[in-house]
Design a protein around this motif. Sequence first.
Motif, PDB file in Angstrom:
ATOM      1  N   ASP A 159       0.845  -1.190   0.000  1.00 55.95           N
ATOM      2  CA  ASP A 159       0.000   0.000   0.000  1.00 55.95           C
ATOM      3  C   ASP A 159       0.882   1.242   0.000  1.00 55.95           C
ATOM      4  OD1 ASP A 159       0.864   0.426   2.697  1.00 55.95           O
ATOM      5  OD2 ASP A 159      -0.761  -0.830   3.430  1.00 55.95           O
ATOM      6  N   ASN A 160       0.273   2.408   0.156  1.00 51.11           N
ATOM      7  CA  ASN A 160       1.005   3.671   0.096  1.00 51.11           C
ATOM      8  C   ASN A 160       0.873   4.470   1.389  1.00 51.11           C
ATOM      9  OD1 ASN A 160       2.066   4.097  -2.861  1.00 51.11           O
ATOM     10  ND2 ASN A 160       0.040   3.172  -3.053  1.00 51.11           N
ATOM     11  N   TYR A 161       0.815   3.788   2.523  1.00 50.53           N
ATOM     12  CA  TYR A 161       0.643   4.462   3.795  1.00 50.53           C
ATOM     13  C   TYR A 161       1.967   4.520   4.563  1.00 50.53           C
ATOM     14  CZ  TYR A 161      -4.052   3.279   2.393  1.00 50.53           C
ATOM     15  OH  TYR A 161      -5.208   3.134   1.668  1.00 50.53           O
ATOM     16  N   PRO A 162       2.189   5.585   5.332  1.00 45.25           N
ATOM     17  CA  PRO A 162       3.438   5.685   6.104  1.00 45.25           C
ATOM     18  C   PRO A 162       3.434   4.701   7.261  1.00 45.25           C
ATOM     19  CG  PRO A 162       1.978   7.516   6.629  1.00 45.25           C
ATOM     20  CD  PRO A 162       1.317   6.762   5.516  1.00 45.25           C
ATOM     21  N   ARG A 163       4.543   4.001   7.406  1.00 47.52           N
ATOM     22  CA  ARG A 163       4.647   2.956   8.426  1.00 47.52           C
ATOM     23  C   ARG A 163       5.930   3.128   9.241  1.00 47.52           C
ATOM     24  NH1 ARG A 163       1.417  -1.650   7.512  1.00 47.52           N
ATOM     25  NH2 ARG A 163      -0.046  -1.374   5.784  1.00 47.52           N
ATOM     26  N   PHE A 164       5.822   2.858  10.522  1.00 48.51           N
ATOM     27  CA  PHE A 164       6.972   2.884  11.421  1.00 48.51           C
ATOM     28  C   PHE A 164       7.860   1.684  11.093  1.00 48.51           C
ATOM     29  CE2 PHE A 164       8.424   1.430  15.795  1.00 48.51           C
ATOM     30  CZ  PHE A 164       9.527   2.275  15.822  1.00 48.51           C
ATOM     31  N   PHE A 165       9.160   1.927  10.908  1.00 51.02           N
ATOM     32  CA  PHE A 165      10.032   0.819  10.527  1.00 51.02           C
ATOM     33  C   PHE A 165      11.380   0.908  11.234  1.00 51.02           C
ATOM     34  CE2 PHE A 165      12.020   3.961   7.889  1.00 51.02           C
ATOM     35  CZ  PHE A 165      13.326   3.523   7.676  1.00 51.02           C
ATOM     36  N   THR A 166      12.057  -0.220  11.251  1.00 56.36           N
ATOM     37  CA  THR A 166      13.453  -0.299  11.704  1.00 56.36           C
ATOM     38  C   THR A 166      14.261  -1.060  10.655  1.00 56.36           C
ATOM     39  OG1 THR A 166      13.114  -2.390  12.889  1.00 56.36           O
ATOM     40  CG2 THR A 166      12.757  -0.344  14.133  1.00 56.36           C
ATOM     41  N   TYR A 167      15.585  -0.905  10.739  1.00 59.23           N
ATOM     42  CA  TYR A 167      16.483  -1.651   9.860  1.00 59.23           C
ATOM     43  C   TYR A 167      17.833  -1.771  10.547  1.00 59.23           C
ATOM     44  CZ  TYR A 167      18.040  -3.712   5.505  1.00 59.23           C
ATOM     45  OH  TYR A 167      18.471  -4.627   4.569  1.00 59.23           O
ATOM     46  N   ALA A 175       3.726  -1.365  11.203  1.00 60.05           N
ATOM     47  CA  ALA A 175       2.307  -1.002  11.152  1.00 60.05           C
ATOM     48  C   ALA A 175       2.140   0.464  10.751  1.00 60.05           C
ATOM     49  CB  ALA A 175       1.639  -1.251  12.500  1.00 60.05           C
ATOM     50  N   ALA A 176       0.971   0.786  10.196  1.00 63.92           N
ATOM     51  CA  ALA A 176       0.694   2.132   9.698  1.00 63.92           C
ATOM     52  C   ALA A 176       0.595   3.137  10.833  1.00 63.92           C
ATOM     53  CB  ALA A 176      -0.600   2.125   8.892  1.00 63.92           C
ATOM     54  N   ILE A 177       1.154   4.344  10.579  1.00 63.28           N
ATOM     55  CA  ILE A 177       1.102   5.441  11.537  1.00 63.28           C
ATOM     56  C   ILE A 177      -0.132   6.293  11.247  1.00 63.28           C
ATOM     57  CG2 ILE A 177       2.291   7.497  12.390  1.00 63.28           C
ATOM     58  CD1 ILE A 177       4.916   6.215  11.496  1.00 63.28           C
ATOM     59  N   SER A 178      -0.823   6.688  12.315  1.00 67.97           N
ATOM     60  CA  SER A 178      -1.978   7.564  12.176  1.00 67.97           C
ATOM     61  C   SER A 178      -2.094   8.385  13.453  1.00 67.97           C
ATOM     62  CB  SER A 178      -3.244   6.735  11.969  1.00 67.97           C
ATOM     63  OG  SER A 178      -4.389   7.553  11.933  1.00 67.97           O
ATOM     64  N   PRO A 179      -2.363   9.713  13.361  1.00 65.10           N
ATOM     65  CA  PRO A 179      -2.649  10.483  12.146  1.00 65.10           C
ATOM     66  C   PRO A 179      -1.392  10.858  11.392  1.00 65.10           C
ATOM     67  CG  PRO A 179      -2.753  11.910  14.060  1.00 65.10           C
ATOM     68  CD  PRO A 179      -2.503  10.523  14.594  1.00 65.10           C
ATOM     69  N   ARG A 180      -1.589  11.669  10.332  1.00 68.41           N
ATOM     70  CA  ARG A 180      -0.463  12.155   9.526  1.00 68.41           C
ATOM     71  C   ARG A 180      -0.609  13.653   9.305  1.00 68.41           C
ATOM     72  NH1 ARG A 180      -3.041   9.535   5.283  1.00 68.41           N
ATOM     73  NH2 ARG A 180      -4.666   9.683   6.863  1.00 68.41           N
ATOM     74  N   SER A 181       0.486  14.280   8.883  1.00 67.76           N
ATOM     75  CA  SER A 181       0.453  15.715   8.619  1.00 67.76           C
ATOM     76  C   SER A 181      -0.349  15.999   7.351  1.00 67.76           C
ATOM     77  CB  SER A 181       1.872  16.265   8.463  1.00 67.76           C
ATOM     78  OG  SER A 181       2.615  16.066   9.645  1.00 67.76           O
ATOM     79  N   ILE A 182      -1.005  17.164   7.335  1.00 66.16           N
ATOM     80  CA  ILE A 182      -1.775  17.605   6.183  1.00 66.16           C
ATOM     81  C   ILE A 182      -1.211  18.932   5.698  1.00 66.16           C
ATOM     82  CG2 ILE A 182      -4.053  18.375   5.384  1.00 66.16           C
ATOM     83  CD1 ILE A 182      -5.283  16.456   7.406  1.00 66.16           C
ATOM     84  N   TYR A 183      -1.039  19.067   4.400  1.00 59.70           N
ATOM     85  CA  TYR A 183      -0.446  20.256   3.809  1.00 59.70           C
ATOM     86  C   TYR A 183      -1.233  21.511   4.203  1.00 59.70           C
ATOM     87  CZ  TYR A 183       1.504  23.426   0.298  1.00 59.70           C
ATOM     88  OH  TYR A 183       2.111  24.488  -0.347  1.00 59.70           O
ATOM     89  N   ASN A 184      -0.505  22.472   4.760  1.00 63.75           N
ATOM     90  CA  ASN A 184      -1.049  23.772   5.171  1.00 63.75           C
ATOM     91  C   ASN A 184      -2.140  23.628   6.236  1.00 63.75           C
ATOM     92  OD1 ASN A 184      -0.782  26.547   5.012  1.00 63.75           O
ATOM     93  ND2 ASN A 184      -2.452  26.778   3.545  1.00 63.75           N
ATOM     94  N   ALA A 185      -2.068  22.553   7.014  1.00 62.90           N
ATOM     95  CA  ALA A 185      -3.047  22.321   8.081  1.00 62.90           C
ATOM     96  C   ALA A 185      -2.314  21.687   9.272  1.00 62.90           C
ATOM     97  CB  ALA A 185      -4.186  21.443   7.571  1.00 62.90           C
TER      98      ALA A 185
END
Length: 474
Positions: free
Chosen positions: A290-298, A328-338
């Motif tokens: 998918d195209n959602y931001p996820r917390f990751f390690t490496y 897992a997916a992070i929520s919420p996320r930043s919104i442009y100009n908000a």
Amino acid sequence: MDMKGYSVSWTKHKKEPYFSARHTRRQEQCIQANDDTPEETSLLNHSLKLALSTSQNTLLPTLPAFVAFLLLVTSIGTAFSHPIASNSPLPSSPSHPTVNNTFRPPPLLKKLRRIRAHLNKINKPPVKTIQSPDGDFIDCVLSHQQPAFDHPLLRGQRPLDPPERPKGHPNGEKVIESFQLWTDSGEICPEGTVPIRRTTEQDFLRASSIRRFGRKVRRDSTGTGHEHAVVSVNGDQYYGAKASINVWTPSVTDPYEFSLSQIWVIAGSFGNDLNTIEAGWQVSPELYGDNYPRFFTYWTTDAYQATGCYNLLCSGFVQTNNRIAIGAAISPRSIYNARQFDIGLMVWKDPKHGHWWLEFGSGLLVGYWPAYLFSHLRNHASMVQFGGEIVNSRSRGYHTGTQMGSGHFAEEGFRKAAYFRNLQVVDWDNNLLPLSNIHQLADHSNCYDIRVGSNNVWGTYFYYGGPGRNVRCP
């Protein structure tokens, strides 16, 4: 930049159009997991027709067509008589030959055998499973049965107790925050277990190769493919790093590209002995589907060649927290100009045992990388980096349109460009210190750039990112 009245929004917006369509599709994939897929059926039918044609023309000239057909169906049916189950290994090839002695299982079935054998290693038996609104399955696995303890150096051990945090780190009661979508139901994993995002056959089938699944390619700023916009410090001994990073959903235009924002803790050269510890957020369609931001390690100890992996896809990182699922997916996320939303990250070396610990959010200890996984990082780091990275595959013959950060250049500033703030490093005496002797690098500043600043509110900070392909980035 105007940051008066700045605040980070911690409010969850449950009505965001986040994952509505994917939930049904993932359920359908899981329902089909124990049956032959359409591809398998098609390949089997093709093999049947081919074998029938061959045998009628060469091996069985005197038999009626229907007898030859029955013989072939019997032989091929024997080869596929065992059900293919996701959680059990596939049988070996039949010991007896088919009629023409040339039949082999279709290539897809061979690949599925390898995939399912690997899944049996990394998907541990859960005591509870939680389904996330995005379709992920989060398995609650007993702490001592997690993948880390398959590693020869860790086998038989149990997770360590929390270490002493660096001096200068805020103390006091830790707020239990929910930054991940799978916890929206109110369910968490029981004490004594850790949440692990379940890996599926579909995850493997998306990968460019089974061998490279869950691994980065070699990181080299001077080579092609990977582009960075980073701030770095070197020339000293470093025992950790800390920053707050705001989270976005950059567009990734090719399924084999990614966009990430992270902290790197580095030791060794950029040759074959490179050691890194990495943590942040990423968008990776290949890895997650998918195209959602996820917390990751490496992590890696040999420049991404044979050691290390993302998240818990190999043995190594020891998870200790029952509320954070890596990957897992992070929520919420930043919104442009908000509204803006950022996450705190800290990696530091425990002065007592020497392991590298990871903190997420406001004081949530996620786990640690044992020191003996590494060579150079067994002692300390020689470089720390903060910033963004993308893959530019040039699959269409020109620069990718994959975005970094918010997809906007650094000059746009607060609420529009991505940022890192309150950058710090940890010294030999476990003190958090501001950065000194800062270097900044943008591999292709017409595609992605970076601007560093400092003030009393954000300490050392920078804006970074960009849209990728544009009139100045062909």
